[in-house]
Design an enzyme around this catalytic site. Structure first.
Site, PDB file in Angstrom:
ATOM      1  N   ASP A   1       0.835  -1.197   0.000  1.00  0.00           N
ATOM      2  CA  ASP A   1       0.000   0.000   0.000  1.00  0.00           C
ATOM      3  C   ASP A   1       0.877   1.257   0.000  1.00  0.00           C
ATOM      4  O   ASP A   1       1.873   1.320   0.736  1.00  0.00           O
ATOM      5  CB  ASP A   1      -0.856  -0.044   1.278  1.00  0.00           C
TER       6      ASP A   1
ATOM      7  N   GLU B   1      14.667 -15.373   0.199  1.00  0.00           N
ATOM      8  CA  GLU B   1      15.057 -16.473   1.093  1.00  0.00           C
ATOM      9  C   GLU B   1      14.064 -17.625   1.016  1.00  0.00           C
ATOM     10  O   GLU B   1      14.301 -18.702   1.529  1.00  0.00           O
ATOM     11  CB  GLU B   1      15.106 -15.988   2.551  1.00  0.00           C
TER      12      GLU B   1
END
Ligand code: GLC
Ligand code: CA
Length: 560
Positions: free
Chosen positions: A211, A262
């Site tokens: 956002d 990751e």
């Protein structure tokens, strides 16, 4: 269905936006909830989606529909629990649907524990330094520290006394006063968001919608610079606006990307960034969020010229970062496309909405046909397709919500100039009869109009030509027709008609005009947004054959 580990799964995905409070209510309190979403997995599955994006479901007083977050790592008790969330996620994954959650990093809510601590602390304290507090101007500090504007109020500064503060400082909020902005120069803020991203990624969340991604970093050097020195909300190309689209924000996103990578497959993200197209490539670069919303289509009217221009510009700019484009005709902040297109292009939509829809006539069916044709066009383009809940039902904007029931701060705070965004956030009609049209057993938090009965999932499922049936078939076909990310335009000889194809022979033709368009015989017609009216005999590929006539506001898909 096991989810693939393909790291590029998102590049041409179909993603459905759920506005949780208005999707489905499982316990009859009038508010949609997580269990409500879980109860509609079959429905979501019937749309052949790759992913859903959930607007905020975190604890919130709903000063801005949940974009005022009290706690980023929990579920609003009104909507359920973390274990409800885990159950929903697991069940969506089982049917092959991935999940995006909404991250709101520019501001928290005024009920966030950090903001409460800031208000209770001394000026200059560490607690205050997580937000943006300043002394006011004027002899007694009675004036805001700068001229910064807010989206939902005239000033981006509110005095701390409005929040119970005992000192004479002001705090900054680019949106509602209940949405204090974080100080992104404070490493503690940065660390806390990494913790939030990890919290959801560890639970199995696949992606994040960011956002106000062009916010966060501001020029906080003293004296605070005036926003008025800049012509627009963001300064083209230089990244030197005071409040938005500053270069420093990209360092933040680079660190987020490291975290995303990751995981296997890497977590994905899409930026909500209202910036110039030339700047968007930074947000969507593979070192940062990886993708950004392309909002130009929201501004486009249903016209061949508008659509063509947006498509060409967007593809050019998304190519610059190596990302794929995103296409959407609406979201929870926009007037529904059936309504937008059902009004003449010249109509001032805000005035029309504020008048309860009385200033100009609305072409109800014409608007729906155009919206569905527009959706089928964007679904055929390379890149991601976003669908906002209710769009697949051809829903119109709800106008005439009584003032006493309006929830959107855009109206309440912005001098009542615009009735706001509630008209696209009214709970969905699942059935044509019954309490709140099947949304829940206890009514609906925003009033549903009577005409919702004609647009319910129940009734539209029964009709082959309804928007829902058209969407279902289109989304299912889209999966089988999908090709590499190229497209080429074809001449149509008609200014109101666009025709493009994809490398595997998937053709998409849209008639934006008011007459019929004869598309000859290119191959097998696999789907159309409305029935093709007639067929005739044409010369095609050197021989006479039967061809099709494309009615006004219609898209056809052909497999050559
Ligand atoms: C985004 C959201 C909008 C919200 C604003 C402030 O633009 O889409 O709904 O009001 O951010 O968080
Ligand atoms: Ca509920």
């Amino acid at each position: 269905m096991a989810l693939s580990l393909d790291k590029d799964w998102w590049r041409q995905a179909a993603i459905y936006q759920i506005y949780p409070r208005s999707f489905k209510d499982s316990n009859g309190d009038g508010i949609g909830d997580i269990k409500g979403i879980t109860s509609q997995i079959d429905y979501l599955s019937s749309l052949s989606l790759d992913a859903v994006w959930l607007s905020p479901f975190y604890p919130s007083a709903l000063a801005d529909g949940g974009y005022d977050v009290d706690d980023y790592r929990d579920v609003d008790p009104k909507l359920g629990t973390l274990s409800d969330f885990d159950e929903m996620l697991a069940k969506l994954h089982e049917v092959g649907i991935r999940v995006f959650v909404d991250i709101v990093p520019n501001h928290s809510s005024n009920r966030h524990e950090w903001f409460k601590a800031a208000i209770a602390s001394e000026p200059g304290s560490d607690a205050r330094n997580r937000y943006i507090f300043r002394d006011g101007k004027g002899a007694n500090g009675e004036l805001p520290p700068s001229d910064w504007p807010s989206h939902f109020a005239p000033s981006a500064w509110s005095h701390e006394s409005t929040q119970g503060g005992k000192h004479n400082q002001w705090y900054c909020h680019l949106f509602a006063p209940e949405q204090p902005d974080f100080n992104w120069d404070n490493p503690e803020v940065e660390a806390d968001f990494l913790k939030t991203l990890r919290f959801w990624a560890d639970r199995g969340v696949d992606g994040f919608r960011i956002d106000v991604a062009a916010g966060m970093k501001k020029d906080l050097s003293e004296p605070l610079r005036s926003q008025a020195t800049y012509p627009g909300m963001n300064n083209p190309l230089t990244g030197d606006d005071v409040l938005f689209d500053r270069n420093e924000v990209h360092e933040v996103f680079k660190s987020w990307r490291k975290l995303f990578n990751e995981y296997s497959p890497p977590r994905v993200a899409v930026a909500e960034a209202y910036v110039r197209p030339e700047r968007l490539a930074l947000y969507s670069s593979p070192d940062e969020l990886g993708q950004a919303f392309n909002f130009d289509m929201l501004e486009a009217y249903f016209s061949a010229t508008d659509y063509k221009k947006v498509i060409d510009t967007s593809i050019k700019h998304s190519g610059a970062s190596g990302s794929s484009t995103t296409w959407c005709l609406n979201n929870h902040d926009q007037m529904r496309p059936a309504t937008k297109y059902g009004l003449l292009a010249s109509v001032d939509r805000i005035r029309w909405k504020n008048s309860g829809g009385t200033t100009h006539p609305l072409d109800i069916n014409g608007g729906i046909h155009a919206a569905v044709a527009g959706s089928m066009l964007i679904m055929a383009l390379p890149g991601c397709t976003y669908i906002y809940q209710g769009e697949e039902l051809g829903l119109h904007e709800v106008v005439g919500i009584p003032e006493s029931e309006i929830q959107d701060p855009q109206y309440l705070r912005n001098l009542k100039a615009d009735l706001g965004r509630d008209g696209c956030r009214v709970p969905l009609p699942w059935t044509s009869t019954g309490t709140s049209f099947g949304f829940g057993s206890g009514g609906s938090h925003l009033p549903q109009p009577k005409w919702f009965a004609d647009y319910s999932v129940e009734i539209e499922t029964e009709h082959d030509l309804s928007p829902l049936s058209t969407f279902r078939k289109a989304l299912a076909l889209r999966k089988t027709l999908q090709s590499t990310e190229e497209m080429s335009w074809h001449e149509t000889g008609d200014d109101d008609v666009l025709h493009f194809s994809r490398p595997n022979g998937w053709h998409c033709i849209t008639n934006f005009g008011g007459g019929f368009y004869n598309f000859g015989n290119l191959g097998e017609v696999v789907h159309s947004s409305q029935p093709l009216a007639q067929s005739g005999i044409y010369m095609a590929h050197g021989k006479m054959s039967v061809g099709g006539e494309l009615p006004p506001a219609t898209t056809v898909w052909i497999k050559a």
